[in-house]
Scaffold this motif. Structure first.
Motif, short mmCIF file in Angstrom:
data_model
loop_
_atom_site.label_atom_id
_atom_site.label_comp_id
_atom_site.label_asym_id
_atom_site.label_seq_id
_atom_site.Cartn_x
_atom_site.Cartn_y
_atom_site.Cartn_z
N PHE A 18 0.60 -1.00 0.70
CA PHE A 18 0.21 -0.15 -0.35
C PHE A 18 1.18 1.10 0.46
CE2 PHE A 18 -2.80 -3.13 1.87
CZ PHE A 18 -4.43 -3.35 1.20
N PHE A 19 0.68 2.13 -1.02
CA PHE A 19 1.07 3.24 -0.56
C PHE A 19 1.49 3.72 0.05
CE2 PHE A 19 -1.02 3.97 -5.63
CZ PHE A 19 0.52 2.94 -6.18
N GLY A 20 2.99 4.58 1.22
CA GLY A 20 2.98 5.42 2.24
C GLY A 20 2.46 4.48 3.19
N TYR A 21 2.58 3.12 3.88
CA TYR A 21 2.54 1.57 5.18
C TYR A 21 3.38 1.15 4.50
CZ TYR A 21 -1.18 4.17 5.72
OH TYR A 21 -2.50 4.98 6.29
N GLY A 22 4.15 -0.26 5.57
CA GLY A 22 5.26 -1.17 5.45
C GLY A 22 6.27 -0.36 4.58
N ASP A 23 7.04 -0.73 4.02
CA ASP A 23 8.16 -0.50 2.73
C ASP A 23 7.51 0.51 2.24
OD1 ASP A 23 8.96 -2.90 4.05
OD2 ASP A 23 8.92 -4.73 1.92
N ASP A 24 6.76 1.10 1.76
CA ASP A 24 6.20 1.99 1.39
C ASP A 24 6.70 3.30 2.31
OD1 ASP A 24 7.04 0.85 -1.21
OD2 ASP A 24 4.46 0.53 -1.62
N GLU A 25 6.46 3.32 3.35
CA GLU A 25 6.28 4.18 4.44
C GLU A 25 7.13 5.34 3.49
OE1 GLU A 25 5.26 4.92 9.54
OE2 GLU A 25 6.06 2.75 8.49
N GLY A 26 7.07 6.41 3.94
CA GLY A 26 7.96 8.12 4.41
C GLY A 26 8.33 8.09 2.31
N MET A 27 8.00 6.98 1.67
CA MET A 27 7.99 7.62 -0.30
C MET A 27 7.37 7.72 -0.57
SD MET A 27 10.04 3.30 -0.31
CE MET A 27 11.36 3.47 -1.59
N MET A 28 6.58 7.71 -0.05
CA MET A 28 5.49 7.94 -1.25
C MET A 28 4.33 8.19 -0.57
SD MET A 28 4.53 4.96 -3.75
CE MET A 28 3.67 5.76 -5.01
N ASP A 29 3.19 9.53 -1.19
CA ASP A 29 1.61 9.22 -0.42
C ASP A 29 0.95 8.56 -0.84
OD1 ASP A 29 2.64 11.48 1.07
OD2 ASP A 29 1.48 13.28 -1.26
N GLY A 30 -0.16 7.98 0.82
CA GLY A 30 -0.55 6.74 0.82
C GLY A 30 -2.23 7.04 1.34
N ALA A 68 -2.46 1.98 -3.59
CA ALA A 68 -2.32 0.76 -3.99
C ALA A 68 -1.77 0.54 -5.38
CB ALA A 68 -2.95 -0.46 -3.39
N PRO A 69 -0.65 -0.22 -5.58
CA PRO A 69 0.42 -0.61 -6.66
C PRO A 69 -1.04 -1.26 -7.47
CG PRO A 69 1.99 -1.42 -5.06
CD PRO A 69 0.48 -0.80 -3.93
N GLY A 70 -1.37 -1.50 -8.68
CA GLY A 70 -2.15 -2.07 -9.93
C GLY A 70 -2.11 -3.18 -9.69
N SER A 71 -1.23 -4.01 -8.81
CA SER A 71 -1.19 -5.39 -8.78
C SER A 71 -2.25 -5.74 -7.22
CB SER A 71 0.29 -6.28 -8.89
OG SER A 71 0.52 -5.42 -7.10
N MET A 72 -2.39 -4.48 -7.11
CA MET A 72 -3.29 -5.03 -5.85
C MET A 72 -5.00 -5.28 -6.49
SD MET A 72 -1.71 -6.43 -2.96
CE MET A 72 -2.39 -5.04 -1.80
N GLY A 73 -4.76 -4.14 -7.07
CA GLY A 73 -6.21 -4.33 -8.11
C GLY A 73 -6.91 -3.30 -7.05
N ILE A 74 -8.73 -3.58 -7.40
CA ILE A 74 -9.04 -2.38 -6.62
C ILE A 74 -9.65 -3.29 -4.79
CG2 ILE A 74 -12.02 -1.63 -6.41
CD1 ILE A 74 -11.79 -2.24 -9.17
N GLN A 75 -9.02 -2.39 -3.94
CA GLN A 75 -9.24 -2.09 -3.17
C GLN A 75 -10.56 -2.17 -1.60
OE1 GLN A 75 -6.82 -3.52 -0.20
NE2 GLN A 75 -5.86 -4.47 -2.64
N GLU A 76 -11.14 -2.86 -1.13
CA GLU A 76 -12.76 -2.87 0.04
C GLU A 76 -12.52 -3.21 1.16
OE1 GLU A 76 -15.55 -3.27 -3.81
OE2 GLU A 76 -15.23 -4.55 -1.91
N PHE A 77 -13.25 -1.72 1.58
CA PHE A 77 -12.65 -1.65 3.33
C PHE A 77 -14.15 -2.72 3.87
CE2 PHE A 77 -9.35 -0.40 1.58
CZ PHE A 77 -7.74 -0.96 2.36
N VAL A 78 -14.99 -2.89 4.78
CA VAL A 78 -15.98 -3.76 5.68
C VAL A 78 -15.63 -2.80 7.16
CG1 VAL A 78 -17.52 -4.45 6.85
CG2 VAL A 78 -16.60 -5.77 4.79
N ILE A 79 -16.08 -1.82 6.95
CA ILE A 79 -16.90 -0.90 8.21
C ILE A 79 -17.60 -0.92 9.11
CG2 ILE A 79 -16.76 1.42 8.49
CD1 ILE A 79 -14.88 1.41 7.29
N LEU A 80 -17.01 -1.75 9.96
CA LEU A 80 -17.51 -1.82 11.21
C LEU A 80 -17.80 -0.51 12.10
CD1 LEU A 80 -17.01 -5.97 11.92
CD2 LEU A 80 -18.66 -4.74 10.00
N PRO A 81 -18.38 0.11 12.79
CA PRO A 81 -19.23 1.27 13.35
C PRO A 81 -18.13 0.27 15.62
CG PRO A 81 -20.83 0.91 12.27
CD PRO A 81 -19.97 0.19 11.79
#
Length: 302
Positions: free
Chosen positions: A249-261, A289-302
């Motif tokens: 994911f852009f800006g996270y993990g190995d990419d942290e600080g390298m580009m905006d996420g 995220a990079p194109g290889s990750m495809g469309i990213q979806e997140f279920v939000i549970l309040p």
């Protein structure tokens, strides 16, 4: 990075003069000969697609309609069964407005376009229909123009007919009723094409049919929806990175600080309600995220 996912500006989209008439014809038709549209004046193969209108409670009956540009292609017995299914409250119907499968020139098409039939006097479904028609028609036209331009350049730079023979574009449009309960409809339209590279996009239409209004994140999650969504998405990004060494994911993990996420959701962020009525935030390819990750979806549970 703060991607703008484009607000569904229903109010700014004009409704084609004959769209409502065509929708009414599609609903009323009981014979495939009643409505027949040509597709670019070519010999085509049409398909009739069944689209169940999902209801969260299986005990509650929902409207189930089979339709297409060729009209309802059903047996009298099946048509009779459809009439026995109750319609609850202001329940709308989601129909297949146009369905086409075949090859036009160098493009292989698999297109199924929906239309929403709301209760009489409701304006928003008609505006949603106009937007869907605009989206799908423009997508097809742009894809064909893109392929034609590429083909011209291909031959201009020395390509041969034999080399071009297997080069076709696959274009796909379809829809899915993600949620339909208590007069709340979440409809997804998918557009995708594949030739030089593959791409896919989701387009969501969330409607409060009772209020005849667009459903927003604030309507579902409350005034604190931004904080709720942001905390949940960041947690899930970190969980996915920990669970899969190939995740990125852009800006996270190995990419942290390298580009905006990912930073925050906004009122324009794409979402839908799933079968359980939970909010699902959907990010387009390449947005967080990079194109290889495809469309990213997140279920939000309040």
């Amino acid at each position: 990075m703060n991607p703008d996912y484009g607000k569904k500006t229903y109010e700014s989209i004009p409704i084609p003069e004959k769209l409502n008439e065509m929708v009414a014809q599609t609903i009323a038709s009981q014979n495939k000969e009643d409505i027949r549209m040509s597709y670019e004046n070519t010999k085509t193969t049409y398909k009739t697609t069944s689209r169940p209108v999902w209801k969260g409670c299986m005990a509650a009956a929902a409207a189930f309609l089979v339709a297409g540009t060729v009209g309802l292609n059903t047996s009298p017995a099946f048509a009779e069964e459809l009439h026995k299914i109750p319609v609850i409250g202001t329940l709308a119907q989601v129909l297949t407005f146009r369905s086409f499968e075949g090859t036009v020139g160098d493009v292989e098409l698999d297109v199924t376009v929906p239309v929403v039939k709301g209760a009489d006097g409701k304006e928003l479904p008609a505006k949603v229909n106009a937007q869907i028609q605009q989206l799908t028609t423009t997508y097809e036209a742009q894809a064909k123009a893109e392929l034609a331009e590429y083909k011209e350049a291909f031959f201009a730079t020395g390509g041969t007919e034999a080399e071009w023979a297997d080069r076709t574009m696959s274009l796909f449009i379809d829809y899915d009723v993600k949620h339909f309960e208590d007069d709340i409809l979440s409809l997804q339209v998918t557009t995708a094409k594949s030739w030089v590279a593959a791409e896919e996009a989701y387009h969501f239409y969330n409607i409060d049919l009772e209020k005849d209004a667009e459903l927003t994140l604030a309507d579902v999650l409350g005034e604190d929806y931004i904080e709720i969504c942001n905390a949940s998405i960041v947690d899930q990004i970190n969980e996915r990175l920990a669970a899969d060494e190939n995740a990125a994911f852009f800006g996270y993990g190995d990419d942290e600080g390298m580009m905006d996420g990912f930073e925050t959701v906004t009122e324009d962020t794409s979402f839908y309600l799933n079968a359980d009525g939970d909010v699902v935030i959907s990010f387009p390819e390449y947005s967080i995220a990079p194109g290889s990750m495809g469309i990213q979806e997140f279920v939000i549970l309040p």
